[in-house]
Enzyme design. Structure first.
Site, short mmCIF file in Angstrom:
data_model
loop_
_atom_site.label_atom_id
_atom_site.label_comp_id
_atom_site.label_asym_id
_atom_site.label_seq_id
_atom_site.Cartn_x
_atom_site.Cartn_y
_atom_site.Cartn_z
CG HIS A 180 9.99 -10.93 38.39
ND1 HIS A 180 9.29 -12.31 38.38
CD2 HIS A 180 9.31 -10.08 38.70
CE1 HIS A 180 8.21 -11.95 39.15
NE2 HIS A 180 8.18 -10.68 39.10
CG HIS B 130 9.29 -6.06 40.68
ND1 HIS B 130 8.12 -5.79 40.11
CD2 HIS B 130 9.04 -7.53 41.29
CE1 HIS B 130 7.41 -6.86 40.00
NE2 HIS B 130 7.98 -7.72 40.90
#
Length: 140
Positions: A99, A101
């Site tokens: 992922h 951010h």
């Protein structure tokens, strides 16, 4: 992935504040909200970290980043944006589904990521040797 919190959000098994979704990625607010608007871009395919990501998967994740970052800037009037991802526990990764951010920044005082300047430890020949080693592995 059975015990992956991000996979559970994608499957709607647990709630998530989804901002955007397409066939490749899911974008949702990070529950920690390091700063107001802290958002995650997550590939739908479960990949642990950057080392498992295919180039096309990485392109799909990053292709949406400008759109989401711009929406965050318009929404919250932030003056900066950190785009960060951690790969492996030694790099601070805590959820083992790749992922990215997006962390809106509003002033320099809140900046929590510190980069240490070790430039005095490396001269030009040290950097040249590092470069050669890396380039050899790029070609491998």
């Amino acid at each position: 992935m059975e015990n992956c919190i991000f996979c559970k959000i994608m499957a709607r098994e647990i709630p998530g504040h989804v901002l955007y979704e397409d066939e490749h990625v899911l974008v949702f607010l990070d529950i920690s909200q390091t700063t107001k608007g802290h958002t995650l871009i997550v590939p739908k395919a479960h990949r642990t970290d950057v080392f498992e990501m295919a180039p096309e998967e990485m392109a799909q994740v990053f292709s949406i980043a400008p759109k989401i970052a711009t929406a965050l800037q318009k929404t919250f009037n932030c003056t900066g944006m950190n785009i960060v991802n951690n790969n492996g526990s030694s790099a601070g990764q805590t959820v083992f589904h790749y992922h990215v951010h997006l962390i809106p920044r509003y002033n320099r005082d809140e900046f929590g990521i510190r980069f240490i300047n070790n430039m005095e430890d490396y001269d030009s020949s040290d950097l040249a040797a590092l470069k050669e080693n890396i380039v050899q592995n790029l070609e491998a």
